[in-house]
Design a protein around this motif. Structure first.
Motif, PDB file in Angstrom:
ATOM      1  N   ASP A 147       9.972  16.694  -4.813  1.00 27.98           N
ATOM      2  CA  ASP A 147       9.266  17.664  -4.645  1.00 27.98           C
ATOM      3  C   ASP A 147       8.070  17.565  -3.980  1.00 27.98           C
ATOM      4  O   ASP A 147       8.136  18.135  -2.221  1.00 27.98           O
ATOM      5  N   ALA A 148       7.724  17.230  -4.457  1.00 24.61           N
ATOM      6  CA  ALA A 148       6.011  16.668  -3.646  1.00 24.61           C
ATOM      7  C   ALA A 148       6.199  15.970  -2.638  1.00 24.61           C
ATOM      8  O   ALA A 148       5.191  16.046  -1.619  1.00 24.61           O
ATOM      9  N   HIS A 149       7.052  14.274  -2.300  1.00 22.04           N
ATOM     10  CA  HIS A 149       7.424  14.211  -0.723  1.00 22.04           C
ATOM     11  C   HIS A 149       7.957  14.996   0.204  1.00 22.04           C
ATOM     12  O   HIS A 149       7.174  15.374   0.874  1.00 22.04           O
ATOM     13  N   ARG A 150       8.150  15.931  -0.227  1.00 20.15           N
ATOM     14  CA  ARG A 150      10.197  17.044   0.784  1.00 20.15           C
ATOM     15  C   ARG A 150       8.035  18.062   1.276  1.00 20.15           C
ATOM     16  O   ARG A 150       8.040  17.744   2.521  1.00 20.15           O
ATOM     17  N   ARG A 151       7.161  18.325   0.784  1.00 23.52           N
ATOM     18  CA  ARG A 151       6.428  19.058   0.739  1.00 23.52           C
ATOM     19  C   ARG A 151       5.446  18.444   1.870  1.00 23.52           C
ATOM     20  O   ARG A 151       4.600  18.641   2.533  1.00 23.52           O
ATOM     21  N   ALA A 152       4.674  17.285   1.459  1.00 27.06           N
ATOM     22  CA  ALA A 152       3.958  16.168   1.634  1.00 27.06           C
ATOM     23  C   ALA A 152       4.588  15.933   3.865  1.00 27.06           C
ATOM     24  O   ALA A 152       3.483  15.992   4.286  1.00 27.06           O
ATOM     25  N   PHE A 153       6.102  15.315   3.321  1.00 31.35           N
ATOM     26  CA  PHE A 153       6.514  14.802   4.962  1.00 31.35           C
ATOM     27  C   PHE A 153       6.487  16.691   5.819  1.00 31.35           C
ATOM     28  O   PHE A 153       6.331  16.117   7.283  1.00 31.35           O
ATOM     29  N   ALA A 154       6.929  17.686   5.256  1.00 29.22           N
ATOM     30  CA  ALA A 154       7.306  18.704   5.765  1.00 29.22           C
ATOM     31  C   ALA A 154       5.166  19.521   6.215  1.00 29.22           C
ATOM     32  O   ALA A 154       4.874  19.531   7.881  1.00 29.22           O
TER      33      ALA A 154
ATOM     34  N   ARG B   9      19.214   9.791  -6.855  1.00 29.70           N
ATOM     35  CA  ARG B   9      18.496  10.958  -6.374  1.00 29.70           C
ATOM     36  C   ARG B   9      16.571  10.464  -5.410  1.00 29.70           C
ATOM     37  O   ARG B   9      16.898  11.052  -4.911  1.00 29.70           O
ATOM     38  N   PHE B  10      16.451   9.415  -6.179  1.00 33.95           N
ATOM     39  CA  PHE B  10      15.178   8.510  -4.979  1.00 33.95           C
ATOM     40  C   PHE B  10      16.007   8.243  -3.671  1.00 33.95           C
ATOM     41  O   PHE B  10      16.024   8.229  -2.540  1.00 33.95           O
TER      42      PHE B  10
ATOM     43  N   ILE C 167       4.922   2.873  -0.615  1.00 39.57           N
ATOM     44  CA  ILE C 167       4.728   1.053  -1.700  1.00 39.57           C
ATOM     45  C   ILE C 167       4.822   1.919  -3.162  1.00 39.57           C
ATOM     46  O   ILE C 167       4.046   2.711  -3.605  1.00 39.57           O
ATOM     47  N   TYR C 168       5.831   1.875  -4.104  1.00 34.50           N
ATOM     48  CA  TYR C 168       5.754   2.183  -5.546  1.00 34.50           C
ATOM     49  C   TYR C 168       5.268   1.126  -6.671  1.00 34.50           C
ATOM     50  O   TYR C 168       6.293  -0.269  -6.389  1.00 34.50           O
ATOM     51  N   ASP C 169       4.670   1.773  -7.431  1.00 33.06           N
ATOM     52  CA  ASP C 169       4.559   0.287  -8.214  1.00 33.06           C
ATOM     53  C   ASP C 169       5.804   0.879  -9.779  1.00 33.06           C
ATOM     54  O   ASP C 169       5.401   1.337 -11.137  1.00 33.06           O
ATOM     55  N   ASN C 170       6.556   0.450  -9.158  1.00 27.91           N
ATOM     56  CA  ASN C 170       8.160   0.050 -10.552  1.00 27.91           C
ATOM     57  C   ASN C 170       8.176   1.956 -11.074  1.00 27.91           C
ATOM     58  O   ASN C 170       8.315   1.832 -11.778  1.00 27.91           O
ATOM     59  N   LEU C 171       7.793   3.396  -9.994  1.00 24.68           N
ATOM     60  CA  LEU C 171       7.477   4.323 -10.288  1.00 24.68           C
ATOM     61  C   LEU C 171       9.168   4.995 -11.468  1.00 24.68           C
ATOM     62  O   LEU C 171      10.124   4.349 -10.583  1.00 24.68           O
ATOM     63  N   LYS C 172       8.865   4.857 -12.267  1.00 22.38           N
ATOM     64  CA  LYS C 172      10.457   5.337 -13.155  1.00 22.38           C
ATOM     65  C   LYS C 172      11.280   6.475 -12.863  1.00 22.38           C
ATOM     66  O   LYS C 172      12.321   6.077 -12.557  1.00 22.38           O
ATOM     67  N   THR C 173      10.635   7.228 -11.521  1.00 20.52           N
ATOM     68  CA  THR C 173      11.503   8.042 -11.262  1.00 20.52           C
ATOM     69  C   THR C 173      12.057   7.804  -9.508  1.00 20.52           C
ATOM     70  O   THR C 173      12.989   7.956  -9.617  1.00 20.52           O
ATOM     71  N   VAL C 174      11.317   6.227  -9.539  1.00 17.52           N
ATOM     72  CA  VAL C 174      12.089   6.140  -8.349  1.00 17.52           C
ATOM     73  C   VAL C 174      12.819   4.264  -8.940  1.00 17.52           C
ATOM     74  O   VAL C 174      13.401   4.125  -7.959  1.00 17.52           O
TER      75      VAL C 174
ATOM     76  N   GLU D 212      13.932  -7.958  -7.189  1.00 16.85           N
ATOM     77  CA  GLU D 212      14.805  -6.905  -6.464  1.00 16.85           C
ATOM     78  C   GLU D 212      14.796  -5.848  -7.655  1.00 16.85           C
ATOM     79  O   GLU D 212      14.544  -5.990  -8.900  1.00 16.85           O
ATOM     80  N   ARG D 213      15.421  -4.308  -7.416  1.00 15.69           N
ATOM     81  CA  ARG D 213      15.183  -3.297  -8.191  1.00 15.69           C
ATOM     82  C   ARG D 213      16.017  -3.073  -7.924  1.00 15.69           C
ATOM     83  O   ARG D 213      17.566  -2.169  -7.138  1.00 15.69           O
TER      84      ARG D 213
END
Length: 51
Positions: A4-11, A43-44, A21-28, A37-38
């Motif tokens: 949701d934070a990403h969507r709001r920021a993009f808007a 959902r991401f 760049i994400y540092d192995n964020l568990k949500t991602v 390789e990841r």
């Protein structure tokens, strides 16, 4: 919350960056494989493919 934070920021910014760049964020990242390789969270990937 992260998605949701990403969507709001993009808007707010009126677009999306070419690269984030994400540092192995568990949500991602679900699983860290060999080397760089990841296995990304489903959902991401849905959010990333949308934008």
């Amino acid at each position: 919350m992260v998605f949701d934070a990403h969507r709001r920021a993009f808007a707010f910014l009126g677009g999306v960056p070419n690269r984030i760049i994400y540092d192995n964020l568990k949500t991602v990242v679900d699983t860290i494989l060999v080397g760089k390789e990841r296995q990304f969270n489903r959902r991401f990937l849905t959010l990333a493919n949308h934008y």
